[in-house]
Design a protein around this motif. Structure first.
Motif, PDB file in Angstrom:
ATOM      1  N   LYS A 109      36.976  27.311  49.479  1.00 48.14           N
ATOM      2  CA  LYS A 109      35.686  27.908  49.864  1.00 48.14           C
ATOM      3  C   LYS A 109      34.669  26.853  50.257  1.00 48.14           C
ATOM      4  O   LYS A 109      33.784  27.116  51.073  1.00 48.14           O
ATOM      5  N   LEU A 110      34.776  25.663  49.673  1.00 45.66           N
ATOM      6  CA  LEU A 110      33.849  24.571  49.984  1.00 45.66           C
ATOM      7  C   LEU A 110      34.268  23.769  51.218  1.00 45.66           C
ATOM      8  O   LEU A 110      33.635  22.777  51.566  1.00 45.66           O
ATOM      9  N   GLY A 111      35.355  24.182  51.867  1.00 45.36           N
ATOM     10  CA  GLY A 111      35.777  23.537  53.106  1.00 45.36           C
ATOM     11  C   GLY A 111      36.596  22.266  52.938  1.00 45.36           C
ATOM     12  O   GLY A 111      36.677  21.446  53.859  1.00 45.36           O
ATOM     13  N   THR A 112      37.219  22.103  51.794  1.00 50.39           N
ATOM     14  CA  THR A 112      38.044  20.924  51.551  1.00 50.39           C
ATOM     15  C   THR A 112      39.208  20.899  52.534  1.00 50.39           C
ATOM     16  O   THR A 112      39.864  21.916  52.759  1.00 50.39           O
ATOM     17  N   THR A 113      39.464  19.742  53.092  1.00 47.83           N
ATOM     18  CA  THR A 113      40.593  19.603  54.008  1.00 47.83           C
ATOM     19  C   THR A 113      41.865  19.290  53.216  1.00 47.83           C
ATOM     20  O   THR A 113      41.802  18.842  52.063  1.00 47.83           O
ATOM     21  N   ARG A 114      42.973  19.496  53.851  1.00 48.46           N
ATOM     22  CA  ARG A 114      44.250  19.157  53.216  1.00 48.46           C
ATOM     23  C   ARG A 114      44.314  17.658  52.915  1.00 48.46           C
ATOM     24  O   ARG A 114      44.807  17.253  51.867  1.00 48.46           O
ATOM     25  N   ALA A 115      43.783  16.845  53.825  1.00 49.58           N
ATOM     26  CA  ALA A 115      43.793  15.390  53.614  1.00 49.58           C
ATOM     27  C   ALA A 115      42.977  15.018  52.376  1.00 49.58           C
ATOM     28  O   ALA A 115      43.410  14.170  51.582  1.00 49.58           O
ATOM     29  N   GLU A 116      41.814  15.632  52.193  1.00 44.43           N
ATOM     30  CA  GLU A 116      41.005  15.363  51.002  1.00 44.43           C
ATOM     31  C   GLU A 116      41.760  15.766  49.743  1.00 44.43           C
ATOM     32  O   GLU A 116      41.796  15.026  48.756  1.00 44.43           O
ATOM     33  N   LEU A 117      42.353  16.950  49.786  1.00 42.72           N
ATOM     34  CA  LEU A 117      43.109  17.443  48.639  1.00 42.72           C
ATOM     35  C   LEU A 117      44.256  16.495  48.320  1.00 42.72           C
ATOM     36  O   LEU A 117      44.451  16.120  47.158  1.00 42.72           O
ATOM     37  N   GLU A 118      44.993  16.078  49.342  1.00 38.07           N
ATOM     38  CA  GLU A 118      46.147  15.208  49.114  1.00 38.07           C
ATOM     39  C   GLU A 118      45.738  13.861  48.525  1.00 38.07           C
ATOM     40  O   GLU A 118      46.479  13.299  47.713  1.00 38.07           O
ATOM     41  N   GLU A 119      44.562  13.343  48.884  1.00 40.59           N
ATOM     42  CA  GLU A 119      44.114  12.085  48.282  1.00 40.59           C
ATOM     43  C   GLU A 119      43.828  12.263  46.796  1.00 40.59           C
ATOM     44  O   GLU A 119      44.162  11.397  45.982  1.00 40.59           O
ATOM     45  N   VAL A 120      43.238  13.394  46.430  1.00 42.19           N
ATOM     46  CA  VAL A 120      43.008  13.668  45.008  1.00 42.19           C
ATOM     47  C   VAL A 120      44.339  13.830  44.291  1.00 42.19           C
ATOM     48  O   VAL A 120      44.503  13.341  43.172  1.00 42.19           O
ATOM     49  N   LEU A 121      45.296  14.494  44.920  1.00 45.57           N
ATOM     50  CA  LEU A 121      46.618  14.649  44.314  1.00 45.57           C
ATOM     51  C   LEU A 121      47.244  13.283  44.071  1.00 45.57           C
ATOM     52  O   LEU A 121      47.838  13.046  43.012  1.00 45.57           O
ATOM     53  N   GLY A 122      47.089  12.381  45.030  1.00 41.95           N
ATOM     54  CA  GLY A 122      47.623  11.033  44.863  1.00 41.95           C
ATOM     55  C   GLY A 122      46.996  10.309  43.684  1.00 41.95           C
ATOM     56  O   GLY A 122      47.688   9.626  42.916  1.00 41.95           O
ATOM     57  N   THR A 123      45.703  10.460  43.510  1.00 37.56           N
ATOM     58  CA  THR A 123      45.022   9.830  42.381  1.00 37.56           C
ATOM     59  C   THR A 123      45.483  10.448  41.069  1.00 37.56           C
ATOM     60  O   THR A 123      45.714   9.737  40.081  1.00 37.56           O
ATOM     61  N   ALA A 124      45.651  11.764  41.050  1.00 42.84           N
ATOM     62  CA  ALA A 124      46.119  12.439  39.833  1.00 42.84           C
ATOM     63  C   ALA A 124      47.519  11.961  39.463  1.00 42.84           C
ATOM     64  O   ALA A 124      47.813  11.723  38.282  1.00 42.84           O
TER      65      ALA A 124
ATOM     66  N   LEU B 291      49.068  21.859  45.668  1.00 42.16           N
ATOM     67  CA  LEU B 291      49.317  21.953  47.104  1.00 42.16           C
ATOM     68  C   LEU B 291      49.726  23.373  47.487  1.00 42.16           C
ATOM     69  O   LEU B 291      49.252  23.927  48.486  1.00 42.16           O
ATOM     70  N   ALA B 292      50.575  23.999  46.675  1.00 47.59           N
ATOM     71  CA  ALA B 292      50.965  25.389  46.927  1.00 47.59           C
ATOM     72  C   ALA B 292      49.747  26.306  46.849  1.00 47.59           C
ATOM     73  O   ALA B 292      49.579  27.208  47.685  1.00 47.59           O
ATOM     74  N   ALA B 293      48.883  26.081  45.860  1.00 51.47           N
ATOM     75  CA  ALA B 293      47.668  26.891  45.733  1.00 51.47           C
ATOM     76  C   ALA B 293      46.788  26.728  46.964  1.00 51.47           C
ATOM     77  O   ALA B 293      46.246  27.708  47.495  1.00 51.47           O
ATOM     78  N   PHE B 294      46.659  25.490  47.448  1.00 46.15           N
ATOM     79  CA  PHE B 294      45.850  25.238  48.648  1.00 46.15           C
ATOM     80  C   PHE B 294      46.416  26.014  49.832  1.00 46.15           C
ATOM     81  O   PHE B 294      45.665  26.640  50.586  1.00 46.15           O
ATOM     82  N   GLU B 295      47.726  25.976  49.991  1.00 44.92           N
ATOM     83  CA  GLU B 295      48.346  26.712  51.106  1.00 44.92           C
ATOM     84  C   GLU B 295      48.121  28.210  50.960  1.00 44.92           C
ATOM     85  O   GLU B 295      47.838  28.901  51.938  1.00 44.92           O
ATOM     86  N   GLN B 296      48.223  28.731  49.727  1.00 42.17           N
ATOM     87  CA  GLN B 296      48.027  30.169  49.505  1.00 42.17           C
ATOM     88  C   GLN B 296      46.590  30.586  49.786  1.00 42.17           C
ATOM     89  O   GLN B 296      46.351  31.602  50.436  1.00 42.17           O
ATOM     90  N   PHE B 297      45.622  29.822  49.276  1.00 47.03           N
ATOM     91  CA  PHE B 297      44.218  30.199  49.461  1.00 47.03           C
ATOM     92  C   PHE B 297      43.728  29.918  50.881  1.00 47.03           C
ATOM     93  O   PHE B 297      42.759  30.521  51.324  1.00 47.03           O
ATOM     94  N   SER B 298      44.392  29.017  51.591  1.00 48.31           N
ATOM     95  CA  SER B 298      43.997  28.704  52.963  1.00 48.31           C
ATOM     96  C   SER B 298      44.592  29.684  53.981  1.00 48.31           C
ATOM     97  O   SER B 298      44.123  29.742  55.115  1.00 48.31           O
ATOM     98  N   ALA B 299      45.609  30.420  53.567  1.00 49.69           N
ATOM     99  CA  ALA B 299      46.301  31.321  54.502  1.00 49.69           C
ATOM    100  C   ALA B 299      45.416  32.490  54.906  1.00 49.69           C
ATOM    101  O   ALA B 299      44.552  32.936  54.204  1.00 49.69           O
TER     102      ALA B 299
END
Length: 115
Positions: A76-91, A107-115
């Protein structure tokens, strides 16, 4: 992916149970809602940055329900996949193999909510 939660359903189901708690435990739920609002509002860090931090913690805590709520907010806040993936990498860096497994959930949640 087999065995991956359906995050839209997870968030919907947990929200329904939280509504029930609001009826039986109104003081607790009001306080929790205030805590959540204070912990994610814009300040020195943006709401989006704070949600990204919360997602990293949700991954390291291995909380699929938390992952669902924070990823939904991030979409909802407009996060891009690239931003999300960088956080995933840090986690994953901070939590190793178990965090890798839950990063795939995020990542699956992002794909589901972005669809």
């Amino acid at each position: 992916m087999s065995g991956m939660p359906e995050f839209k359903s997870v968030v919907k189901d947990v929200s329904a149970h939280m509504r029930s708690l609001r009826e039986s435990q109104p003081e607790l739920m009001t306080a929790f809602s205030q805590l959540a609002a204070a912990g994610t509002k814009d300040g020195a860090l943006s709401k989006k940055t704070r949600e990204l931090v919360a997602l990293g913690i949700a991954i390291s805590s291995r909380c699929d329900d938390c992952i669902g709520f924070h990823v939904q907010a991030l979409v909802k806040l407009g996060t891009t996949r690239a931003e999300l993936e960088e956080v995933l990498g840090t986690a994953v860096y901070m939590g190793g193999g178990p965090s890798m497994m839950y990063a795939t959930h995020a990542l699956a949640a992002f794909e589901q909510f972005s669809a």
